[in-house]
Motif scaffolding. Structure first.
Motif, short mmCIF file in Angstrom:
data_model
loop_
_atom_site.label_atom_id
_atom_site.label_comp_id
_atom_site.label_asym_id
_atom_site.label_seq_id
_atom_site.Cartn_x
_atom_site.Cartn_y
_atom_site.Cartn_z
N GLY B 52 0.79 -1.23 0.00
CA GLY B 52 0.00 0.00 0.00
C GLY B 52 0.82 1.27 0.00
O GLY B 52 0.27 2.36 0.10
N THR B 53 2.14 1.15 -0.10
CA THR B 53 3.01 2.33 -0.11
C THR B 53 3.72 2.45 -1.45
O THR B 53 4.30 1.47 -1.93
CB THR B 53 4.06 2.24 1.01
OG1 THR B 53 3.40 1.91 2.23
CG2 THR B 53 4.79 3.55 1.16
N LEU B 54 3.67 3.62 -2.06
CA LEU B 54 4.39 3.83 -3.30
C LEU B 54 5.87 4.04 -3.00
O LEU B 54 6.23 4.52 -1.92
CB LEU B 54 3.84 5.06 -4.05
CG LEU B 54 2.70 4.76 -5.04
CD1 LEU B 54 1.46 4.27 -4.34
CD2 LEU B 54 2.37 6.00 -5.88
N PRO B 55 6.74 3.71 -3.97
CA PRO B 55 8.17 3.96 -3.75
C PRO B 55 8.41 5.47 -3.55
O PRO B 55 7.58 6.30 -3.90
CB PRO B 55 8.83 3.49 -5.06
CG PRO B 55 7.81 2.65 -5.74
CD PRO B 55 6.47 3.11 -5.27
N HIS B 56 9.57 5.79 -3.00
CA HIS B 56 9.95 7.19 -2.80
C HIS B 56 9.94 7.93 -4.14
O HIS B 56 10.20 7.35 -5.18
CB HIS B 56 11.35 7.24 -2.17
CG HIS B 56 11.71 8.60 -1.68
ND1 HIS B 56 12.39 9.51 -2.46
CD2 HIS B 56 11.48 9.21 -0.49
CE1 HIS B 56 12.56 10.63 -1.78
NE2 HIS B 56 12.02 10.48 -0.58
N GLU B 57 9.63 9.22 -4.07
CA GLU B 57 9.56 10.05 -5.27
C GLU B 57 10.79 9.91 -6.16
O GLU B 57 10.68 9.87 -7.39
CB GLU B 57 9.41 11.53 -4.88
CG GLU B 57 7.99 11.92 -4.49
CD GLU B 57 7.91 13.38 -4.05
OE1 GLU B 57 6.87 13.76 -3.50
OE2 GLU B 57 8.88 14.13 -4.29
N ASP B 85 -2.76 9.18 -0.88
CA ASP B 85 -2.60 10.32 0.01
C ASP B 85 -1.16 10.35 0.48
O ASP B 85 -0.43 9.37 0.36
CB ASP B 85 -3.57 10.22 1.20
CG ASP B 85 -3.95 11.60 1.72
OD1 ASP B 85 -3.31 12.59 1.29
OD2 ASP B 85 -4.87 11.69 2.53
N ARG B 86 -0.75 11.51 0.97
CA ARG B 86 0.63 11.63 1.46
C ARG B 86 0.60 11.63 2.98
O ARG B 86 -0.09 12.43 3.59
CB ARG B 86 1.24 12.92 0.93
CG ARG B 86 2.76 12.94 1.07
CD ARG B 86 3.36 14.15 0.37
NE ARG B 86 3.15 14.10 -1.07
CZ ARG B 86 3.32 15.14 -1.88
NH1 ARG B 86 3.68 16.31 -1.40
NH2 ARG B 86 3.12 15.02 -3.18
N LEU B 87 1.31 10.68 3.57
CA LEU B 87 1.35 10.61 5.03
C LEU B 87 2.73 11.05 5.51
O LEU B 87 3.74 10.50 5.06
CB LEU B 87 1.07 9.18 5.52
CG LEU B 87 -0.35 8.64 5.38
CD1 LEU B 87 -0.48 7.31 6.13
CD2 LEU B 87 -1.36 9.64 5.94
N PRO B 88 2.78 12.02 6.44
CA PRO B 88 4.09 12.48 6.93
C PRO B 88 4.86 11.31 7.54
O PRO B 88 4.30 10.53 8.31
CB PRO B 88 3.71 13.51 8.02
CG PRO B 88 2.27 13.82 7.79
CD PRO B 88 1.66 12.66 7.11
N GLY B 89 6.12 11.20 7.15
CA GLY B 89 6.97 10.15 7.69
C GLY B 89 6.78 8.80 7.04
O GLY B 89 7.53 7.86 7.30
#
Lengths: 263, 263
Positions: B52-57, B85-89
């Motif tokens: 559920g997490t995209l790779p780093h930009e 969505d963007r989650l801090p950290g």
């Protein structure tokens, strides 16, 4: 429309208070307006008003056993969709035309809309581009290999219809560089280049709100509903040759087809 | 993404002035963001990010040969669609799930989504209603004859998925009045009532913006893109038995199928 007293309202808690009763009435009216709007939308798309004018509100109210208020609210919904408009002294007129794109057979846009007019394509971008891994995998080329990338704004009789992003393996795509893409479907050109018919395509359809930039290109309002079609097309011999991401203006295209219960 | 210097820009008038060059650059960046967003959308829907997490930009930028700015702009587009969505950290996470509804076979919602969870139906309205002419004609009943009208809000695992308006001839529909509509597809019930399988259905798909009331019922933002499905279903013997107008939330449903070039 079903008269309110014949409807079993399953979610209301009864008209125990005036507020609840008022809320229920308002909900019923909105529900009935939506119900009527859907029927009128079908009639409009089916060409049931050949002169482009809807019957008078009172006639619609009689025909659909609805109140004048419900009719007005239903017409407001269709006006918000951009399908009809109200002209002083004339009444409610159909102002948008939606064109049917077949879901039963794999066809290019100009092929499928032939009877409706001329499709022209504005090539906004065309050139070789290194394929990102997901594109390379689907087109079965080595990751990073060049593919032909094409971006086209497609019009029917001059009106913007869709924005198409296309990836094609370069051994086939290079022959497209000199082709007349303004006036031809890529499908036809692929068949002529490869000397074989197309076979099948995997498609996915979604409804999305247009971002500001896509809306501007399609000359649609920001946030306008767009029918997104993702399509991976294969040649008759099974080779994938054409990966497309297509944004159709929701107010100009419908997709129609036939489904069967057993395969 | 194709680097700008490899792209033939067909619509710009050349960078004769600084303003024109600036405009072209901005357009290219927006075009490239859309192009990248479409590829990432496919990856998200295909389940390419199982945690559920995209790779780093910066990884995305490398993978897709895009600039960091383009990656950020592409992620903004997907965020506006409600997909990520963007989650801090943490980074960019997938927040919406879209469920595939088959376009290859005529199936009810619970049938087609069986592997994804439990479909429940809130019956908002149900009762006999005099059929307006267009409904009567399509269901082949006399104009004004009573048909069963049903309005359902359908949920998957508790989340609103679609709002369905349904018309059924009363000789068949009356048997539905006592049936468990909360937990069963109308399709299954029709087959059990009539003792014969369904045959085929004519469908039309459109993308529309949800009006305020429909959006509220579907718990979606006003104006949210909705996939509208109109479907007239026939029994195996050819009799039309079920006319439906279905609004699917655009952010929760995709339609997938296979098209063939020759019939």
């Amino acid at each position: 429309m079903p008269p309110a007293d014949r409807i079993r309202d399953h979610s209301g808690q009864g008209a125990a208070t005036t507020v609840a009763a008022h809320r229920t009435r308002r909900r019923l009216r909105a529900d009935q307006a939506r119900q009527l709007a859907d029927l009128l939308r079908h009639q409009i798309l089916a060409g049931a008003f050949p002169d482009g004018t809807l019957p008078h509100e009172s006639t619609v109210a009689d025909d659909y056993r609805a109140t004048r208020n419900t009719v007005r609210q239903a017409l407001d919904l269709l006006r918000a969709e951009g399908l009809v408009d109200r002209l002083p002294g004339v009444g409610t007129v159909v102002v948008a035309r939606k064109y049917p794109h077949g879901l039963d057979r794999l066809m290019g846009l100009a092929e499928t809309l032939r009877e409706h007019g001329q499709v022209t394509n504005e090539v906004r971008t065309m050139g070789p581009s290194a394929a990102p891994t997901p594109v390379a995998e689907r087109l079965r080329v080595p990751p990073g290999a060049d593919v032909l990338y094409i971006e086209r704004l497609r019009r029917l009789n001059g009106l913007p219809l869709s924005l198409d992003l296309t990836y094609i393996p370069l051994d086939i795509g290079s022959a497209l560089l000199g082709a007349d893409l303004e006036n031809n479907d890529v499908f036809r050109l692929l068949e002529s280049i490869t000397g074989q018919p197309l076979g099948h395509a995997e498609i996915t359809l979604e409804a999305v709100n247009a971002d500001a930039h896509s809306a501007a290109v399609l000359q649609a309002p920001r946030g306008a509903a767009v029918l997104m079609l993702e399509r991976l097309t294969h040649l008759a011999d099974g080779r994938p040759v054409d990966l497309e991401f297509i944004r159709f203006r929701g107010d100009r295209i419908t997709m129609s087809g036939l489904l069967h219960r057993s395969l």
